[in-house]
Design an enzyme around this catalytic site. Structure first.
Site, PDB file in Angstrom:
ATOM      1  CD  GLN A  89      -2.606   1.235   2.694  1.00  0.00           C
ATOM      2  OE1 GLN A  89      -2.234   0.812   3.748  1.00  0.00           O
ATOM      3  NE2 GLN A  89      -3.882   0.939   2.770  1.00  0.00           N
ATOM      4  N   GLY A  90       0.861   2.031  -0.839  1.00  0.00           N
ATOM      5  CA  GLY A  90       1.625   3.503  -1.029  1.00  0.00           C
ATOM      6  C   GLY A  90       0.852   4.509  -0.821  1.00  0.00           C
ATOM      7  CE1 TYR A  91      -3.863   3.876  -0.266  1.00  0.00           C
ATOM      8  CE2 TYR A  91      -4.914   4.264   1.833  1.00  0.00           C
ATOM      9  CZ  TYR A  91      -4.948   3.788   0.530  1.00  0.00           C
ATOM     10  OH  TYR A  91      -6.085   3.242  -0.046  1.00  0.00           O
ATOM     11  CB  SER A  92       2.424   6.654   4.939  1.00  0.00           C
ATOM     12  OG  SER A  92       1.223   6.511   5.693  1.00  0.00           O
ATOM     13  CB  SER A 149       3.124  -3.440   5.563  1.00  0.00           C
ATOM     14  OG  SER A 149       2.918  -2.503   6.674  1.00  0.00           O
ATOM     15  CD  GLU A 208      -5.973  -0.934   7.111  1.00  0.00           C
ATOM     16  OE1 GLU A 208      -4.820  -1.262   7.505  1.00  0.00           O
ATOM     17  OE2 GLU A 208      -6.316   0.023   6.791  1.00  0.00           O
ATOM     18  CB  SER A 229      -1.804   9.318  13.862  1.00  0.00           C
ATOM     19  OG  SER A 229      -2.505  10.583  13.401  1.00  0.00           O
ATOM     20  CD  GLU A 244      -2.016  12.203  17.333  1.00  0.00           C
ATOM     21  OE1 GLU A 244      -1.524  12.212  18.645  1.00  0.00           O
ATOM     22  OE2 GLU A 244      -1.968  11.302  16.679  1.00  0.00           O
TER      23      GLU A 244
END
Length: 388
Positions: A131-134, A166, A249, A367, A369
């Site tokens: 997964q290429g998100y962050s 990951s 997810e 996160s 937050e």
């Protein structure tokens, strides 16, 4: 649920349990309890073989519709499958990102051509996904993504960096959020691209974690290419598709996660019983609270099951991640000063590894937050947080 449905579900439970008993034998018996968060390095190739063995018997992608290679299980049967799999202490599967995230996303939002190309290899565990998100400057704030994709003829050219990816070192493909409109900002102008990992423009650098393992990675894209047709949901709709993926997810599979959590809690209780920490009234109270809270999390998960969970998924993430992090802290307190000692070559025991890896639980996957902002703004209707 009527009696007929109940009988069918119980027969299905027996079928799952019997298959696992008959197949988690021989070379596969050694894989019981292997893998999982912070331990994905354990017997990876053997677990891949196990997953393909499951696929050959029709036990992958069980929630998917039959026409897409799944079993079309009801929600109740999905719960049964995941619970029995966890209770058998079967090894962590290597294809979670493809089976639980990308596959359902393509079924809901992909084109017929995308489904025909990518779903069969996921069912057969022939292609693995990451997964290429962050990004370094856009962790849980997905709208701040700066990785760019530019149309070049019949391809997209992708340039940028992802982080905390990951299992990127084992993945064949990555679903990437990239900015396809150069002048856009925040949620606008993002697209959801399917990008092959085995190409000159992709570099994977494992990140050494506190547990001395490296399941997280940095991924660098430098003019990496993918076919123009491998964009899901259309150009500029990437944020919407990404949120749909996150909803999948946090679905039924989290119930199996909770059974694994119960096993970890039992290990902490056993340790407290052996070393006498359970006689401490404060420790005993914390153990009881941990057990009660885990049951609350389970009931919440059962109440909110079914399809794309939307903003309610943020509540689920907040509940389990904070509980699990607190369990790691409780494990250290139960073992006292001895918990600070490690064997030669940084040999962590299971509870030390639990403590160290669980520090990341409230960060990855969104996160705390960010989850609280989502709940406040989208569920409770509170004023939006000031943004630059």
């Amino acid at each position: 649920m009527d009696a007929t449905q109940h009988d069918a579900d119980e027969r299905f439970r027996g079928e799952v349990r019997e298959w696992l008993e008959q197949n988690l034998t021989g070379r596969f018996a050694e894989l019981r309890g292997r893998g999982g968060s912070g331990r994905e390095h354990e017997d990876f190739e053997a677990r891949l073989e196990w997953n393909r063995h499951m696929a050959a018997a029709g036990w992958t992608c069980v929630a998917w519709p039959v026409e897409h290679g799944g079993r079309g299980l009801s929600i109740a049967q999905q719960v049964i499958f995941h619970e029995e799999y966890a209770r058998a202490d079967a090894p962590a599967r290597v294809n979670h990102l493809g089976e639980e995230l990308l596959g359902p996303t393509l079924i809901a939002h992909g084109t017929a051509e995308q489904r025909a190309r990518f779903l069969p290899p996921i069912v057969a565990v022939e292609e693995l996904w990451c997964q290429g998100y962050s990004e370094p400057g856009a962790g849980s704030d997905l709208a701040a993504v700066s990785t760019r994709a530019q149309r070049v003829g019949d391809e997209w050219s992708i340039t940028g960096q992802k982080v905390w990816t990951s299992l990127a070192q084992q993945a064949d493909w990555c679903f990437v959020i990239a900015r396809t409109e150069a002048s856009s900002s925040r949620h606008r102008g993002l697209s959801y691209l399917l990008v092959p990992m085995d190409q000159p423009g992709v570099e994977v650098r494992p990140i050494l974690q506190l547990t001395a393992t490296s399941e997280f990675n940095e991924v660098f894209f430098d003019d990496a290419r993918t076919d123009a047709a491998l964009i899901v949901g259309g150009e500029g709709n990437g944020f919407k598709i990404a949120m749909a993926t996150l909803g999948f997810e946090r679905g039924v599979s989290t119930l199996a996660q909770q059974i694994a959590f119960r096993r970890e809690l039992d290990a902490v209780i056993d340790s407290a019983t052996r070393n006498g920490a359970i006689d401490d009234a404060v420790i005993r109270d914390r153990l009881v609270r941990a057990r009660m809270t885990l049951e609350v999390i389970r009931q919440h998960a059962l109440r909110t099951l079914g399809g794309e969970q939307g903003d309610g998924a943020s509540v689920t993430k907040l509940l389990w991640s904070n509980w699990h992090r607190s369990l790691g802290e409780l494990a250290m307190d139960v073992n006292g000063p001895a918990s600070l000692l490690v064997g030669e070559e940084y040999a962590l025991d299971d509870l030390q590894a639990l403590f160290l890896f669980s520090r990341s639980d409230t960060i990855y996957g969104g996160s705390d937050e960010i989850q609280r902002n989502i709940i406040a703004e989208r569920v409770l209707g509170l004023p939006r947080e000031a943004r630059p």
